[in-house]
Design a protein around this motif. Sequence first.
Motif, PDB file in Angstrom:
ATOM      1  N   ILE A  11       0.811  -1.211   0.000  1.00 30.78           N
ATOM      2  CA  ILE A  11       0.000   0.000   0.000  1.00 30.78           C
ATOM      3  C   ILE A  11       0.841   1.256   0.000  1.00 30.78           C
ATOM      4  N   LEU A  12       1.939   1.281   0.713  1.00 34.81           N
ATOM      5  CA  LEU A  12       2.717   2.514   0.801  1.00 34.81           C
ATOM      6  C   LEU A  12       3.909   2.500  -0.128  1.00 34.81           C
ATOM      7  N   LEU A  13       4.565   1.364  -0.234  1.00 32.89           N
ATOM      8  CA  LEU A  13       5.735   1.295  -1.091  1.00 32.89           C
ATOM      9  C   LEU A  13       5.295   0.908  -2.495  1.00 32.89           C
ATOM     10  N   PRO A  14       6.061   1.280  -3.512  1.00 37.92           N
ATOM     11  CA  PRO A  14       5.628   0.948  -4.869  1.00 37.92           C
ATOM     12  C   PRO A  14       5.650  -0.552  -5.113  1.00 37.92           C
ATOM     13  N   TRP A  23       8.794  -3.220  -5.106  1.00 42.75           N
ATOM     14  CA  TRP A  23       9.777  -2.991  -4.055  1.00 42.75           C
ATOM     15  C   TRP A  23      10.093  -4.326  -3.413  1.00 42.75           C
TER      16      TRP A  23
END
Lengths: 176, 402, 204
Positions: A141-144, A147
Amino acid sequence: MTAAEALEQLKKDGLATGVELFPGPKDAALIVPRERVKAVLRHLRDARPFACDLLVLITGTHMTEKKDAKGVLVREAGFEVIWHLRSIQNRSLLAVKCKLPTNDPTVDSVADLWAAANWHERETWDLVGIRFTGHPDLRRILLPEGWEGHPLRKDYAYPKEFQGINLEVDAPWPTP
Amino acid sequence: MADSVSATTAPSKTLLFPGDPLRPPDTYVDVRTQELQINMGPQHPSTHGVLRLAIWVDGEIVTRADPDIGYLHRCAEKIGESVSCIQYVPYTDRYDYLAAMNNNLGYCLAVEKVAEVEVPERAQYIRTIAVELNRIASHLVAIGTYGLDLGAFTPFFYAFREREEILRLLEWICGARLTYNFIRIGGVMRDTPAGWIEDIRKFLDLFETRLDEFNDLLTHNHIFVGRTANVGVLSIEDAVRYGLTGPNLRGSGLRYDLRREQPYLLYDRFTFDIPVGTGIKGTVGDCWDRYWVRLLEMRESVRIVRQAIDQLPTGGEIMAKNVRHLAFKSKAGEGYLGIENPRGELGYYLISDGGANSYRSRIRAPSFCNLSILESMLPGTMLADAVAIIGSIDIVLGEVDR
Amino acid sequence: MGLFERSLPDVYLTRLADLAVNWGRSSSIWPMTFGIACCAIEMMAVGAATFDMDRFGAGAFRATPRQADLMIVAGTVNAKMAHVVRRLYDQMPDPKYVMAMGACTVGGGPYWKHGYNVVKGIDRFVPVDVHVPGCPPRPEAIIEGVRFLQRKIMAKRVLADGLPQTPDFTGVSVSPGTVGILDPTVKVTSTTAGPALPLIGAKA
């Protein structure tokens, strides 16, 4: 309702097998074994004395082993998930913990009990790497996407680049 | 068979628009709508930051919305484990950058809870004044940019004119306009300068008259009401299920405010009301109600600041005595503390193992939880209403992504 | 200017024409609303009433990159956002300028050490004309950055050939306060016409 009172109430309701009290220091919590966690959380949400209808936070932590000066084990290695539940009617905050082994960090998802858990569990999977079984859509959700690794683990090495973008601290000055 | 019949009567063009002279008069045009995926991308004037919404629309109606966040992920929790507690306070400013004092306060209260630091009373009063002034400033930005999203340019300038006054006052006491780093662990950074309190009194008197201007400009403006009333109705059950707190929950009618339920700082010494949405213009829990709750909360903050100024003790320490050692070691323990941010419940869950750095510092950001409602609230609305709904939830992406 | 760019001889009249063109360009810079983080609020404040940037001609904020000339990158750029920033830069028509606003875009800011996915400085993937330090920079500092950019634009050669043009992303070589066109003692540092932009990544 404090954690100690919650434990007494759970004993009366017959769901306290394996549940222990984590006394602190500071905030007390209930430690629930992994297999019983969903049943206990469901009871905390539905039963009248608790009525924990607001899920405040789900936290995952990667614990590394720590021994103090005398060689006594202070902290075990593994993962820990803690759910903070708030009851609006009873004006209380309750913390429920669960310890997970290092090689198998999975626990049941409570996204069907509280819709707020959906994003919290996605974030915990993204940053810590704890997998929630039964989650409808567990992805980063936060990191692309793409990753690699889970940054909040204690053994995480900062990446040098990502898809062509240089992420190092020191880099050569761009020259024309 | 039908194809070969039409192939002799009509030419081989497959698209015959209405009005084409070669088109047979009784042809039905097959109008099939197609679900289109559009991208309300990270760079958008109305998304309050770098939020990407992948929206599937059928005509003008949204059928599915998928928020894609992480464009401002700044590794907050990893930094919390890498620097000491005292060094971490400036980083907390930058999450909810519109209410930076509240962020500072939440973190400092959580550290003071775990490390058992006693804060002197005068510092508590100064903290309350700073935090409530910041709440007014944050709601002004929310209201001003909400008008801007819906096309009203003037309220934005009026809101920022007031906000510049508050920022001047806050800059006077701590030197910064936006990211203050004023509330430190154990107290505040410096004492009130001479003339600050009188200027706050003058500002509060002026501000109450200016709030009535807002009611003329925006609140009862029939275009604004037409765009926000009965739009984005949120029931209390849905709000609680999705973990919404703050004005979003109060706009649906539930009178729940952490300053009253779990008084931190000195809120049990002040009298103030908690406004809730009552569906004056439309349904309870629509966008207009959330906007109305924010407007009324500004008046309540003015009341709290007035009482805090009147009760401010004349002398006293502004910083606790035993704080310096926190740069090197702390007490082991863990604790969660939630405070009432202008956007909802801001909580910090800290695990400390006795060293200078926290072992884990987890931030419960209200905008992160508030944003998850979009997945269920946007389908079924029109695209223009989607902008109104996002603006009424009042997210700050620095907090969502941390 | 397309066909006529750098094609006329370097005499007083063409330099006057350059002055007129550059005066038009620098007095009507249209920024793009590209606020990412906290610096975006100061950018909004500089466009609002008290620190009005419209006085300097730079008040028409366009939401789309296709109509803007200045991209004020306000806020921390991380690995997920960097591709978006680069794409927006590519979508802007020439002549275009980039202002790196705030410490995060200049060199990583507070996240320079432990930010695992923060790009430490946007000049790693877009060419930057002005760097404005601060965390966040005050509105007066942003206005100074816009004025700096205006002086840099005034020093460019558009129609006149001859002396080389200041390259696009190293610092301006005209001392602040002078208009370089009519001043024969101005020094220019580079001899290249225009740099090859590094697409993404800074490995030379």
